[in-house]
Write an enzyme that holds these catalytic residues in place. Sequence first.
Site, PDB file in Angstrom:
ATOM      1  N   THR A  91       0.817  -1.227   0.000  1.00 32.97           N
ATOM      2  CA  THR A  91       0.000   0.000   0.000  1.00 32.97           C
ATOM      3  C   THR A  91       0.844   1.268   0.000  1.00 32.97           C
ATOM      4  OG1 THR A  91      -1.759  -1.132   1.189  1.00 32.97           O
ATOM      5  CG2 THR A  91      -1.765   1.245   1.333  1.00 32.97           C
TER       6      THR A  91
ATOM      7  N   ASP B  50       1.380  -6.456  -4.632  1.00 35.84           N
ATOM      8  CA  ASP B  50       0.586  -6.484  -3.414  1.00 35.84           C
ATOM      9  C   ASP B  50       1.165  -7.676  -2.639  1.00 35.84           C
ATOM     10  OD1 ASP B  50      -2.683  -5.877  -2.514  1.00 35.84           O
ATOM     11  OD2 ASP B  50      -1.628  -7.595  -1.661  1.00 35.84           O
ATOM     12  N   SER B  51       1.342  -7.556  -1.340  1.00 33.42           N
ATOM     13  CA  SER B  51       2.073  -8.624  -0.644  1.00 33.42           C
ATOM     14  C   SER B  51       1.287  -9.932  -0.562  1.00 33.42           C
ATOM     15  CB  SER B  51       2.535  -8.177   0.738  1.00 33.42           C
ATOM     16  OG  SER B  51       1.474  -8.161   1.644  1.00 33.42           O
ATOM     17  N   SER B  52       0.041  -9.935  -0.992  1.00 31.00           N
ATOM     18  CA  SER B  52      -0.700 -11.203  -1.079  1.00 31.00           C
ATOM     19  C   SER B  52      -0.087 -12.105  -2.153  1.00 31.00           C
ATOM     20  CB  SER B  52      -2.165 -10.969  -1.448  1.00 31.00           C
ATOM     21  OG  SER B  52      -2.652  -9.828  -0.831  1.00 31.00           O
TER      22      SER B  52
ATOM     23  N   GLN C 120      -3.821 -21.449  18.348  1.00 34.21           N
ATOM     24  CA  GLN C 120      -4.598 -20.405  17.665  1.00 34.21           C
ATOM     25  C   GLN C 120      -4.606 -19.121  18.495  1.00 34.21           C
ATOM     26  OE1 GLN C 120      -8.515 -21.952  16.689  1.00 34.21           O
ATOM     27  NE2 GLN C 120      -7.621 -23.791  15.794  1.00 34.21           N
TER      28      GLN C 120
END
Length: 345
Positions: A15, A59-61, A279
Amino acid sequence: MKAKPSIFIIYTGGTIGMVKDEASGTLKPFDFEHLYAQIPELKKFNYNFQSFSFEHPIDSSEMKPEIWIQLVKVIEKNYSDFDGFVILHGSDTMAFTASAISFLIEDLNKPIIFTGSQLPIGVIRTDGKENFITAVEIAAAKYKGLPVVPEVGIYFEYKLLRGNRTHKFNAEHFKAFSSVNYPLLAEAGVDILYNKTAIHKPIKDKWPKFHKKLEPNVGVLKLFPGISRCFVENILNTENLKAIILETYGSGNALSDEWFIKALDKALNNNLIVLNVSQCRGGWVNQGKYTSSIKLAEIGVISGHDITTEAALAKLMYLLGNYKSLKTVKELLHRSIRGEMTVRL
Ligand code: ASP
């Protein structure tokens, strides 16, 4: 006369450097020159800057293990000429990349500081300027000639965290990252206050080892109430799978159904590594505290202690990519090798 600090900036995307695509209204990665031009303040540092930008910022995805190796190669090539490195990266997978780099560079003795932002640099209220400027200052900081932070860190919203202890927990707030199980490395206010006891001690005159192998056949199996036998067995039977992170409840607890334990036992006997990671973001895995975890320990599931899923994934990829002996991999999983976990006996 003291030489000017020299900082190497790597721009991967995210971003921080994005602009709005007028046609679709979505944010898309843009080039480094645009980003650099938005921060004239950097020139006020009397530093030498050099940069490397991905030809197509992402985009880091889109991040992948191959790109982590590419980053290591860029750092290795420039390692001797710079005091520190700043990596501009999307926040979504920043904790994974920072973890991977921490494992791939052994005996690191210079700062590698990741940063990015939640709002693009061209937006008036951007958080990118402060993040970038302070990350540069941290990467250049020295005390008695040695770097103050000779490790992989993530700097975001006034806080410096250890890269392999970090987790992105908020997609809206500027404070996007947390490190629940390890203290802050530094906090920026009027001064940047370094938490010296939490930071790695610099290793003098040692050339790091830059590893360039990762084993990609690693996965995550997150437990949930109602998880089915067919789902678990399909995951455990994934072709070429070498290791899984079993994301358990609380302090490492899991269902005790016979089919579940049998499926894990079979996979373990076929040399699959199973690492128990909670988790819960805070606290640690304590196999044997409850009846619901004692079976896991008995069949050979390894405790991940207080490691994050992000660091566990990177550690498994690194160990399996670089050590042939399964025994050694297992031994190293029990130990903290880059400050990624606290082992409580
Ligand atoms: N989607 C963006 C990325 O990770 C989000 C960000 O940079 O904050 O590249």
